[in-house]
Design an enzyme around this catalytic site. Structure first.
Site, PDB file in Angstrom:
ATOM      1  N   GLU A  27      36.102  67.416 -22.011  1.00  0.00           N
ATOM      2  CA  GLU A  27      38.286  67.414 -21.800  1.00  0.00           C
ATOM      3  C   GLU A  27      38.199  65.396 -21.478  1.00  0.00           C
ATOM      4  O   GLU A  27      37.298  64.836 -21.446  1.00  0.00           O
ATOM      5  CB  GLU A  27      38.091  67.582 -20.396  1.00  0.00           C
ATOM      6  CG  GLU A  27      39.840  67.911 -20.107  1.00  0.00           C
ATOM      7  CD  GLU A  27      39.833  68.414 -18.908  1.00  0.00           C
ATOM      8  OE1 GLU A  27      41.307  68.779 -18.447  1.00  0.00           O
ATOM      9  OE2 GLU A  27      39.120  69.085 -18.257  1.00  0.00           O
ATOM     10  N   ASN A  72      42.589  71.116 -18.127  1.00  0.00           N
ATOM     11  CA  ASN A  72      43.578  70.809 -17.615  1.00  0.00           C
ATOM     12  C   ASN A  72      44.834  69.539 -18.276  1.00  0.00           C
ATOM     13  O   ASN A  72      45.777  70.275 -18.118  1.00  0.00           O
ATOM     14  CB  ASN A  72      43.537  70.465 -16.073  1.00  0.00           C
ATOM     15  CG  ASN A  72      43.401  71.182 -15.154  1.00  0.00           C
ATOM     16  OD1 ASN A  72      43.483  72.498 -15.453  1.00  0.00           O
ATOM     17  ND2 ASN A  72      43.387  70.606 -14.189  1.00  0.00           N
ATOM     18  N   ASN A 172      44.976  76.128 -21.391  1.00  0.00           N
ATOM     19  CA  ASN A 172      43.826  76.586 -20.142  1.00  0.00           C
ATOM     20  C   ASN A 172      43.967  76.838 -18.982  1.00  0.00           C
ATOM     21  O   ASN A 172      45.878  76.520 -18.182  1.00  0.00           O
ATOM     22  CB  ASN A 172      43.114  75.508 -20.686  1.00  0.00           C
ATOM     23  CG  ASN A 172      42.423  74.712 -19.198  1.00  0.00           C
ATOM     24  OD1 ASN A 172      41.073  75.718 -19.128  1.00  0.00           O
ATOM     25  ND2 ASN A 172      42.684  74.198 -18.089  1.00  0.00           N
ATOM     26  N   GLU A 173      43.946  77.947 -18.345  1.00  0.00           N
ATOM     27  CA  GLU A 173      44.049  78.051 -16.354  1.00  0.00           C
ATOM     28  C   GLU A 173      45.547  78.674 -16.538  1.00  0.00           C
ATOM     29  O   GLU A 173      45.955  78.000 -15.847  1.00  0.00           O
ATOM     30  CB  GLU A 173      43.391  77.200 -15.322  1.00  0.00           C
ATOM     31  CG  GLU A 173      42.000  77.390 -16.025  1.00  0.00           C
ATOM     32  CD  GLU A 173      40.467  75.963 -15.125  1.00  0.00           C
ATOM     33  OE1 GLU A 173      42.036  75.554 -14.531  1.00  0.00           O
ATOM     34  OE2 GLU A 173      40.025  76.606 -14.668  1.00  0.00           O
ATOM     35  N   TYR A 244      32.753  78.344 -11.051  1.00  0.00           N
ATOM     36  CA  TYR A 244      32.237  76.850 -10.814  1.00  0.00           C
ATOM     37  C   TYR A 244      31.952  77.267  -8.606  1.00  0.00           C
ATOM     38  O   TYR A 244      31.804  78.192  -8.198  1.00  0.00           O
ATOM     39  CB  TYR A 244      33.410  75.677 -10.176  1.00  0.00           C
ATOM     40  CG  TYR A 244      33.478  75.187 -11.353  1.00  0.00           C
ATOM     41  CD1 TYR A 244      33.043  74.634 -12.119  1.00  0.00           C
ATOM     42  CD2 TYR A 244      34.780  75.579 -12.204  1.00  0.00           C
ATOM     43  CE1 TYR A 244      33.170  74.059 -13.431  1.00  0.00           C
ATOM     44  CE2 TYR A 244      35.595  74.590 -13.173  1.00  0.00           C
ATOM     45  CZ  TYR A 244      34.805  73.866 -13.485  1.00  0.00           C
ATOM     46  OH  TYR A 244      35.279  73.314 -15.082  1.00  0.00           O
ATOM     47  N   GLU A 292      34.290  77.316 -19.108  1.00  0.00           N
ATOM     48  CA  GLU A 292      33.547  76.940 -17.811  1.00  0.00           C
ATOM     49  C   GLU A 292      32.593  77.285 -17.185  1.00  0.00           C
ATOM     50  O   GLU A 292      33.378  78.400 -16.127  1.00  0.00           O
ATOM     51  CB  GLU A 292      35.556  76.520 -17.585  1.00  0.00           C
ATOM     52  CG  GLU A 292      36.224  74.721 -18.577  1.00  0.00           C
ATOM     53  CD  GLU A 292      37.640  75.175 -17.530  1.00  0.00           C
ATOM     54  OE1 GLU A 292      36.979  74.229 -16.300  1.00  0.00           O
ATOM     55  OE2 GLU A 292      38.012  74.325 -18.348  1.00  0.00           O
ATOM     56  N   GLN A 351      31.039  69.585 -17.651  1.00  0.00           N
ATOM     57  CA  GLN A 351      31.675  68.970 -19.015  1.00  0.00           C
ATOM     58  C   GLN A 351      30.433  68.799 -19.564  1.00  0.00           C
ATOM     59  O   GLN A 351      29.473  68.659 -18.756  1.00  0.00           O
ATOM     60  CB  GLN A 351      32.914  68.164 -18.603  1.00  0.00           C
ATOM     61  CG  GLN A 351      33.877  68.867 -18.590  1.00  0.00           C
ATOM     62  CD  GLN A 351      35.458  67.992 -17.881  1.00  0.00           C
ATOM     63  OE1 GLN A 351      35.108  67.034 -18.580  1.00  0.00           O
ATOM     64  NE2 GLN A 351      36.099  68.601 -17.363  1.00  0.00           N
TER      65      GLN A 351
END
Length: 499
Positions: A27, A72, A172-173, A244, A292, A351
């Site tokens: 990212e 993001n 994304n999200e 996460y 992710e 990442q």
């Protein structure tokens, strides 16, 4: 000493090992790209400005796909900014991470970097603040051979061959209030369905990923997937999962059992997707792109208020330095993704460099392996063929966050002439004695046995001590009469290759 017994059999096959399971994520955030992948003037930089010392480590890591450019970041991204002559590219504000984006690395450069690492591009499009037409324009620029305005622009920009990108993420999200342009499930489902349908009009063989929940703790988890898939089921191939984990309040026992939560997450999303498919009387199965996942000390990030007050290029952000315990959890999470290969057919460790990453760099200086690098690289190297579901008999322990968890966890893969077994011992204090019945695999000898462990479970690799934590040969692994015995140190991850 805790004792566990595991049975492995070629007949208990789950699914093929998916090479896309070993994907990663880049990212435009912090120093992931700038002074991570890209640093003109670095002693190892190539003509494009990419650090070849990092390329070598990425190849060793075994990363197969790379999700790009966010994250993001993508929700405010204008792809047109990142192509064409570098000196003409605009500098923009990135609202997601409060930083300046120079656009010196864009689609064409990144595609060239991927060729250096033998990785596949998984491209995200901005459906949050843009829409259908910019997504179609990007698809035309990237994939159409020639003879149209945007494909000819790509050629004029120095890339004569199309990038032929197969996997595309639709945003994304989009359930997260932190996301620029976040939406309700209904609103997102509608725009994602229209975008997906239009993209498949251009190329029916694209593989499209629709946004699932940003985490299993989101208040809309489950309902979000159901609503979004009711709109998009006929047009997409994957639904994403993001997760996460971190040690909270000194509760190492719960942290080491994080993989049990990942299992719950996968179970719930699969059940929801299959429920929608049944309602639609569809024979199609939606698979999971777990694009992710990692250990991320998000609580500390939030409490330290790392949000930037100045607009700067490539500030140091989210540069977690990982411990032995973190590496054991990462290895265990990857084992879970392998074990669920029947439905999790793509994944991305988030990442790749500097930002919550297995690789760290210093500007003008070295690049090195974090502790989490090792279980990923070894699993990517050894896992092949088919995933075998183990039968595990293990003592259990009680965790504050996830309830009961096994002290020993395992997964295995088998190919024509080799097999691999991956194990963790979650016991905080004691080694575990494990016996593994491998007669059903036809293995005759131990080719390699490596364990990642340390008397200090919080030991780290740093700029000053880059090899403080490395895997070591496990000399206790012995195969005799079809039974493999091995001793697993406390808080450890182990890989055993059999021939």
């Amino acid at each position: 000493m805790p004792r566990a017994h595991i049975t492995l059999d070629r007949q208990a096959l789950v699914a093929p090992v998916r090479r896309r399971t070993f994907g990663s994520f880049v990212e435009h955030l912090g120093r992931c790209v700038y002074t991570g992948l890209y640093e003109p003037g670095h002693p190892t930089a190539n003509d494009d400005g990419f650090r070849m010392d990092v390329v070598a480590l990425v190849r060793e890591l075994g990363s197969s796909t790379v999700r790009y450019p966010g994250g993001n970041f993508v929700s405010g991204f204008r792809w047109e900014d990142s192509v064409g002559p570098r000196e003409q590219r605009p500098v923009r504000r990135d609202l997601a991470w409060h930083a300046l984006e120079s656009n010196q690395v864009g689609l064409d450069e990144f595609a060239r970097w991927l060729k250096l690492t033998d990785s596949e591009l998984m491209l995200a499009v901005n459906v949050a603040t843009r829409g259908i037409l910019p997504a179609l324009d990007l698809l035309e620029y990237a994939n159409h051979p020639s003879g149209t305005a945007l494909s000819d622009l790509r050629i004029a920009n120095g890339t004569p061959e199309p990038h032929d990108i197969r996997m595309w993420c639709l945003g994304n999200e989009m359930d997260g209030p932190w996301q620029t342009g976040f939406m309700t499930a209904d609103d997102y489902g509608k725009i994602a369905a229209r975008t997906a349908a239009a993209m498949k009009m251009a190329d029916k063989d694209l593989e499209l990923v629709v946004c699932g929940s940003s985490g299993s703790g989101m208040p809309t988890f489950g309902d979000w997937e159901r609503t979004v898939l009711e709109h998009t089921y006929d047009h997409v191939d994957y639904v994403s999962c993001h997760a996460y984990y971190q040690e909270l309040d000194g509760d190492l026992g719960s942290f080491l059992a994080s993989a049990t939560d990942m299992d719950f997450f996968i179970d719930t999303v699969v059940a929801t997707a299959d429920h929608v498919g049944f309602k639609k009387r569809s024979t199609k199965k939606i698979n999971i792109s777990f694009d992710e996942w990692n250990v991320w000390y998000l609580k500390e990030h939030m409490e330290s208020q790392q949000a930037e007050t100045e607009w700067r290029h490539a500030p140091r952000q989210l540069e977690d330095t990982y411990t032995v315990a973190d590496a054991v959890v990462v290895g265990n999470l990857l084992m879970t993704l392998l074990r669920r290969s029947d439905r999790v057919t793509s994944a991305s460790l988030a990442q790749l460099v500097n930002v919550i990453a297995p690789i760290r760099t210093e500007p003008g200086g070295p690049a090195w392996r974090q502790t989490t690098f090792h279980p990923f690289s070894i699993t990517s190297r050894l896992a092949s063929g088919e995933v075998v579901r183990p039968v595990i008999e293990s003592p259990v322990y009680e965790t504050a966050r996830y309830g009961e968890a096994a002290l020993v966890d395992a997964v295995a893969t088998v190919d024509e002439d080799r097999a691999a077994v991956f194990l963790v011992n979650r016991d905080l204090a004691e080694a575990a004695q494990v016996t593994i019945d491998v007669r059903g695999l036809g293995s005759s000898r131990v080719a390699e046995a490596l364990t990642l462990a340390d008397p200090d479970v919080y030991a780290k690799n740093t700029l000053d001590d880059q090899n403080r934590v490395v895997p070591a040969a496990n000399t206790t692994a012995v195969l005799a009469d079809g039974v493999l015995t091995v001793t697993l140190p406390p808080v450890s991850w182990t890989a055993i290759a059999l021939r």
